[in-house]
Design a protein around this motif. Structure first.
Motif, short mmCIF file in Angstrom:
data_model
loop_
_atom_site.label_atom_id
_atom_site.label_comp_id
_atom_site.label_asym_id
_atom_site.label_seq_id
_atom_site.Cartn_x
_atom_site.Cartn_y
_atom_site.Cartn_z
N LEU A 195 52.66 41.31 33.20
CA LEU A 195 53.06 40.30 34.30
C LEU A 195 54.38 40.05 34.09
N LYS A 196 54.67 39.34 32.95
CA LYS A 196 55.92 38.86 32.58
C LYS A 196 57.09 39.65 32.62
N SER A 197 56.93 40.90 32.47
CA SER A 197 57.87 41.98 32.49
C SER A 197 58.01 42.93 33.73
N ALA A 198 57.29 42.35 34.63
CA ALA A 198 57.20 43.07 36.13
C ALA A 198 58.10 42.63 36.82
N GLU A 199 58.78 43.59 37.55
CA GLU A 199 59.80 43.17 38.53
C GLU A 199 59.19 42.09 39.79
N ASP A 200 57.93 42.48 40.12
CA ASP A 200 57.10 42.13 41.18
C ASP A 200 55.80 41.59 40.88
N PRO A 201 55.75 40.54 39.99
CA PRO A 201 54.39 40.11 39.53
C PRO A 201 53.19 40.17 40.34
N LYS A 202 53.35 39.91 41.73
CA LYS A 202 52.15 40.06 42.55
C LYS A 202 51.81 41.31 42.66
N LYS A 203 52.76 42.26 42.87
CA LYS A 203 52.33 43.55 43.04
C LYS A 203 51.77 44.16 41.70
N GLU A 204 52.25 43.64 40.75
CA GLU A 204 51.74 44.25 39.26
C GLU A 204 50.29 43.74 39.08
N GLY A 205 50.04 42.43 39.54
CA GLY A 205 48.51 41.86 39.56
C GLY A 205 47.79 42.71 40.31
N VAL A 206 48.18 43.03 41.69
CA VAL A 206 47.37 43.86 42.32
C VAL A 206 46.87 45.23 41.89
N ASP A 207 48.13 45.78 41.41
CA ASP A 207 48.13 47.19 40.70
C ASP A 207 46.88 47.17 39.51
N LEU A 208 47.25 46.00 38.75
CA LEU A 208 46.37 45.81 37.75
C LEU A 208 44.67 45.95 38.01
N CYS A 209 44.45 44.87 38.94
CA CYS A 209 43.14 44.62 39.57
C CYS A 209 42.56 46.03 39.92
N ILE A 210 43.37 46.89 40.64
CA ILE A 210 42.88 47.98 41.28
C ILE A 210 42.45 49.02 40.02
N GLU A 211 43.59 49.05 39.06
CA GLU A 211 43.11 49.81 37.93
C GLU A 211 41.91 49.58 37.12
N GLN A 212 41.65 48.19 37.31
CA GLN A 212 40.54 47.82 36.55
C GLN A 212 39.25 48.09 37.37
N ILE A 213 39.35 48.00 38.69
CA ILE A 213 38.14 48.46 39.49
C ILE A 213 37.80 49.91 39.30
N LYS A 214 38.81 50.73 39.44
CA LYS A 214 38.79 52.07 39.26
C LYS A 214 37.97 52.41 37.85
N TYR A 215 38.64 51.85 36.91
CA TYR A 215 37.95 51.94 35.39
C TYR A 215 36.65 51.68 35.27
N VAL A 216 36.07 50.42 35.86
CA VAL A 216 34.56 49.82 35.57
C VAL A 216 33.88 50.78 36.18
N ARG A 217 34.37 51.39 37.44
CA ARG A 217 33.53 52.19 38.52
C ARG A 217 33.40 53.57 37.81
N GLU A 218 34.45 54.05 37.21
CA GLU A 218 34.44 55.54 36.82
C GLU A 218 33.93 55.56 34.92
N LYS A 219 34.41 54.60 34.44
CA LYS A 219 34.24 55.05 33.07
C LYS A 219 32.95 54.12 32.39
N ILE A 220 32.62 53.05 33.28
CA ILE A 220 31.79 52.12 32.51
C ILE A 220 30.36 52.32 33.24
N LYS A 221 29.41 52.93 32.51
CA LYS A 221 28.15 53.39 33.29
C LYS A 221 27.19 52.00 33.26
N GLY A 222 26.53 51.75 34.31
CA GLY A 222 25.95 50.77 34.30
C GLY A 222 26.45 49.59 35.23
#
Lengths: 223, 127, 313
Positions: free
Chosen positions: C250-277
């Motif tokens: 987030l510190k090195s991001a140009e647009d921290p808010k956008k980065e935060g949202v992108d990160l959250c979306i990545e996390q959602i996709k990750y838990v949904r697709e990669k973590i069973k249960g």
């Protein structure tokens, strides 16, 4: 034992600002051991109050006495003569002692010099910690000898809550999480399965919530 | 060594500063001392190991009481010196006497006019 | 079979659930709540209504729930053990049910030391485990906490609880989760996940014991607005783990808010697709409710499933 601490001297002085003569009563019980209201503390307080008033130009007379136990009515009557001509009594006992004094000396204003804090013990000389919640129904056998009622900030019986991290409580990094301690102890005892039992809600009627409590031993009653 | 030091210091000998109770210090002030200093052994040199260290803690506690009751904690000090330091002893005595003189008499000093007497070892009251 | 709530139906039918959170305000106007509810309405299956979170006085979760329900979202009423004894709790349980609320999340509650009334007394007459159990017994056994019979119209809640994989002792977190399931929890929302590796370890142990078969676990995720926010959680919130890598990203991001949202979306996709249960996500956009629709949409979780009211009790 009961752990108490002195109120600020200024507060006590303010309470007796109209008095010319006061009696300070220490207690040789718990408050002597926790260095809050023994003979020594009583004398220090008396001397401090006298000097304070002397500086203000309104000298104060004091009498000091230390009862064996202020929480036992049999040790109160020896003070009958002494309290006669004082304007107020300052008790350096726990809340129990203050009440026994007030009960016997109905026409005297009795002032607590201490704040009664908790039931606990010492860790090192000069430091005391709370250990017992006085809940009226001990469960220490279920929790590895660590009291969750008083040592867990939320008195949780099925802990630890989500605020426990690195062994510390969420309220402060200086406070150990009681449930971490319980977990460690039960693990060492090979009794972790005991922690899987859901502890039912506590019967608080056995605690203070049931009203003031009384303990009776009829077999030792005299008369 | 024939060292000169302030004559208005009364020495109260104690076996060890570790034996200096809060009450002893308060009593001196209640009796009208304008200042009190506790002269203990060098830290680390206590015959009873920590007597002087504990004394300092008590002195600090009594300083707070003196502040609270309107006498002033600066009238009480603790010094550490060895019995071989005669010059240092005299220096402290003069230093303390000068400091108290500047502060003036304690509000509890009945005489108020000042200047009492004498002197000799562990605890000094300057009058 | 009839379901207790829409969330119950979605989870039990194996669909990936999305819940969000609405924090009631520190004043008596619900305009903001209504605004947030309308905005999120089509993007989430239900929203938590926090119960004086961080021990700060706010509109009660149940009163707020009425407005959220009115705005067309199914509320998940949070109930902490901090402020009520068992009498008040049951009164509120009955009250929430009669007002149309069907999901309840039981939790200990943050200590009042951190709130705006640090001199108040906490209650903890019962703890979260006991609350879960008692709530289940009210529904299934038709009895009050005391065991006295509920003669008619017992409150029938879909019962939720929380789990914090980032609190200690780590191994016991799985035990305690199981204990909550035993007590009656049907869905679990986790504390905000930033340390994905630790969450995966947690889920691995959960699966080993088959706990994921017995309860619906919703992964808690929070979009971050700035590196300072991340740093704050890292050092000041007990029971949270925020890896340095996230703070740095987030510190090195140009647009921290956008980065935060992108990160959250990545996390959602990750838990949904990669973590069973993991059966859903719980998006906790703390003081950033407006961002929820975008997160849901970009995570591929929009549109949300529809539930026919006739399927509900």
């Amino acid at each position: 034992m009961i752990i108490a601490q002195q109120k600020p001297l200024k507060d006590i002085a303010a309470l007796i600002s109209e008095c010319n003569k006061v009696m300070l009563v220490g207690c040789a019980g718990c408050v002597t051991v926790c260095l809050a209201g023994g003979e020594k503390e009583t004398e220090i307080m008396a001397s401090s109050l006298r000097m304070m008033r002397e500086v203000e130009g309104k000298p104060l007379q004091t009498i000091t006495y230390t009862a064996t136990r202020q929480c036992d009515p049999e040790y109160i009557p020896p003070m009958d003569e002494m309290v006669k001509d004082v304007d107020a009594v300052i008790s350096l006992a726990c809340g129990v002692g203050v009440q026994y004094m007030a009960e016997r000396y109905t026409d005297k204003w009795v002032i607590p010099a201490l704040d009664t804090k908790f039931i606990g013990g010492s860790t090192v000389h000069g430091e005391w910690v709370e250990k017992c919640g006085l809940c009226g129904e001990c469960i220490l056998h279920k929790t590895g000898g660590i009291c969750p009622i008083i040592r867990c900030s939320k008195s949780i019986l099925n802990g630890p809550c989500g605020g426990s991290q690195y062994g510390k409580c969420e309220i402060s990094k200086d406070v150990d999480c009681a449930w971490q301690l319980i977990y460690d102890k039960m693990k060492a005892l090979g009794k972790l399965d005991k922690l899987m039992e859901i502890q039912p809600p506590k019967d608080w009627s056995k605690s203070r919530d049931g009203g003031p409590r009384k303990a009776v031993r009829e077999d030792v009653m005299i008369g | 060594m024939r060292l000169q030091y302030s004559t208005n210091i009364r020495i109260v000998e104690m076996t060890c500063t570790g034996n200096v109770d809060h009450r002893v210090l308060l009593n001196a002030f209640e009796e009208g001392a304008d200042g009190v200093y506790v002269a203990g052994c060098m830290e680390g040199d206590c015959h009873f190991l920590k007597g002087n260290i504990r004394a300092r803690k008590r002195v600090n506690a009594v300083k707070k009481v003196l502040d609270e009751i309107g006498i002033g904690g600066e009238r009480l000090e603790m010094y550490n010196l060895s019995s071989a330091q005669g010059a240092r002893f005299a220096q402290i005595a003069n230093e303390m006497a000068a400091k108290i003189k500047e502060l003036g008499p304690s509000p509890l000093n009945k005489a108020r006019s000042g200047n009492g007497c004498c002197g000799c070892s562990k605890e000094g009251e300057t009058k | 079979m009839k379901y207790l709530s829409k969330l119950h139906k979605i989870l039990d039918s194996g669909q990936f659930a999305v819940t969000a959170e609405i924090g009631p305000p520190k004043h008596a106007s619900v305009e903001g709540v209504k605004h947030h509810a309308h905005m999120m309405k089509d993007y989430v299956d239900a929203t938590n209504i926090t119960d004086c979170q961080t021990a700060i006085v706010r509109i009660s979760s149940i009163a707020t729930g009425v407005h959220v329900l009115g705005a067309g979202i199914e509320p998940i009423v949070q109930m902490t053990c901090r402020d009520r004894n068992r009498i008040a709790m049951q009164a509120d349980i009955l009250g929430a049910y009669c007002l149309g609320m069907r999901n309840m999340l039981c939790l200990s509650g943050d200590h009042q030391k951190f709130g705006n009334h640090p001199t108040s007394k906490n209650v903890y007459d019962v703890d979260s485990m006991q609350l879960i159990q008692a709530l289940r017994r009210m529904r299934d056994d038709k009895v009050f906490f005391s065991g006295e019979e509920i003669k008619e119209c017992e409150p029938r809640f879909f019962i939720g609880a929380v789990a914090n994989p980032f609190a200690d002792p780590f191994e016991y977190r799985i035990d305690r989760l199981e204990k909550k399931v035993e007590a009656g929890a049907q869905f679990i929302q986790t504390q905000c996940i930033f340390d994905m590796e630790r969450f995966e370890r947690f889920m691995e142990k959960v699966r080993e014991r088959g706990i994921d078969q017995r309860v619906h676990i919703l992964a808690g995720l929070t979009p971050l607005k700035s590196w300072r926010g991340a740093k704050y959680m890292q050092s000041n919130v007990s029971g949270m783990i925020v890896p340095d890598s996230i703070v740095e990203r987030l510190k090195s991001a140009e647009d921290p808010k956008k980065e935060g949202v992108d990160l959250c979306i990545e996390q959602i996709k990750y838990v949904r697709e990669k973590i069973k249960g993991v059966h859903g996500v719980h998006v906790m956009a703390i003081a950033w409710e407006e961002i929820v629709p975008e997160i849901v949409e970009r995570s591929g979780l929009y549109p949300r499933p529809q539930v026919d009211p006739s399927e509900l009790e």
